[in-house]
Design an enzyme around this catalytic site. Sequence first.
Site, PDB file in Angstrom:
ATOM      1  N   ASN A   6       0.868  -1.180   0.000  1.00 55.77           N
ATOM      2  CA  ASN A   6       0.000   0.000   0.000  1.00 55.77           C
ATOM      3  C   ASN A   6       0.908   1.233   0.000  1.00 55.77           C
ATOM      4  OD1 ASN A   6      -1.777   2.056   0.556  1.00 55.77           O
ATOM      5  ND2 ASN A   6      -2.370   1.302   2.583  1.00 55.77           N
ATOM      6  N   LYS A   8       0.031   4.285  -0.011  1.00 54.89           N
ATOM      7  CA  LYS A   8      -0.559   5.446   0.681  1.00 54.89           C
ATOM      8  C   LYS A   8      -0.321   6.698  -0.180  1.00 54.89           C
ATOM      9  CE  LYS A   8       0.008   2.979   4.927  1.00 54.89           C
ATOM     10  NZ  LYS A   8       0.023   2.999   6.362  1.00 54.89           N
ATOM     11  N   HIS A  90      -9.562   0.807   4.948  1.00 58.05           N
ATOM     12  CA  HIS A  90      -8.253   1.001   5.571  1.00 58.05           C
ATOM     13  C   HIS A  90      -8.388   1.950   6.770  1.00 58.05           C
ATOM     14  CE1 HIS A  90      -4.169   2.293   6.253  1.00 58.05           C
ATOM     15  NE2 HIS A  90      -3.814   1.158   5.699  1.00 58.05           N
ATOM     16  N   GLU A  92      -6.691   4.359   7.823  1.00 58.10           N
ATOM     17  CA  GLU A  92      -6.508   5.799   7.573  1.00 58.10           C
ATOM     18  C   GLU A  92      -7.767   6.406   6.961  1.00 58.10           C
ATOM     19  OE1 GLU A  92      -2.791   5.284   5.584  1.00 58.10           O
ATOM     20  OE2 GLU A  92      -1.916   4.757   7.518  1.00 58.10           O
ATOM     21  N   GLU A 159      -5.649  -5.377  10.490  1.00 58.05           N
ATOM     22  CA  GLU A 159      -4.605  -4.374  10.690  1.00 58.05           C
ATOM     23  C   GLU A 159      -4.916  -3.545  11.939  1.00 58.05           C
ATOM     24  OE1 GLU A 159      -2.532  -3.276   6.793  1.00 58.05           O
ATOM     25  OE2 GLU A 159      -4.361  -2.111   6.876  1.00 58.05           O
ATOM     26  N   GLY A 165       2.014   1.997  10.729  1.00 57.16           N
ATOM     27  CA  GLY A 165       2.932   3.120  10.568  1.00 57.16           C
ATOM     28  C   GLY A 165       3.634   3.530  11.851  1.00 57.16           C
ATOM     29  N   SER A 195       3.033  -2.509  10.462  1.00 55.57           N
ATOM     30  CA  SER A 195       4.481  -2.548  10.696  1.00 55.57           C
ATOM     31  C   SER A 195       5.122  -3.887  10.335  1.00 55.57           C
ATOM     32  CB  SER A 195       4.809  -2.140  12.130  1.00 55.57           C
ATOM     33  OG  SER A 195       4.401  -0.791  12.341  1.00 55.57           O
TER      34      SER A 195
END
Length: 234
Positions: A6, A8, A90, A92, A159, A165, A195
């Site tokens: 990904n 991002k 996701h 985020e 996740e 991150g 991570s």
Amino acid sequence: MIIASNFKTNHTRKSTKEFVLKVENFVQQNNLDVEVRIYPTATALDKFDVNKTIKVGAQNFYPTYNGSFTGEVGFEQLEEFGVDTVLIGHSERRHVLKESNELTAQKYNFAKEQNLEIVYCVGEPKEVRVAGIDAVMAYVWEQFAGIDLDYKKLVVAYEPVWAIGTGLTASDDDIKEVLQRLREKITKPLLYGGSVKVDNVGDILKIQNCNGVLVGTASWEAEDFCKMIEAAKK
Ligand code: PGA
């Protein structure tokens, strides 16, 4: 095994193209039979001439074919590049961009109608994790509200938000426990993300019920991503 990167909000059109080519060469030369997924930014999508085990997909889209949704990308724009795999849910998008469970489910149903592969992401924030596994699972199952778990092109990515991150990976036992609970109701591939690095990917891929990884930060250098693909073969 599915190994996914990904991007991002990283890489340009130029560097994305170079990345995809390097990964393609690596997979070809080593004759690797690993399902590779690369999710670049929308502006770097293109028709890449890649091996069928590599798919380049979209990190996000709006659940419409086209229309008046300023700033959004619809399916007409993805279709132009032959995109047939997408990320949905996701952390985020959920936590930073405040996407609701309802919009997430709408995206899911739209992508399903288009017959796209869906990597559906779920995961709990830190305060839920400290409350224990039952709280984690209650939170995660809530994120599946309105989601058809029998969709044939579903891939689930667990996740934990606090691991994304941050450099903090969930412990192997924690990953194992959540994947096991998910497996009780989900027969589709289960990925872990948060991570994942070159150093820990081998151990993570050995966890029971783990069918691959979704990697952000540590995958943005093609050489590192290739090492992870290789680890999936072993
Ligand atoms: P990370 O991101 O590998 O940088 O933790 C994972 C993800 O966001 O999918």
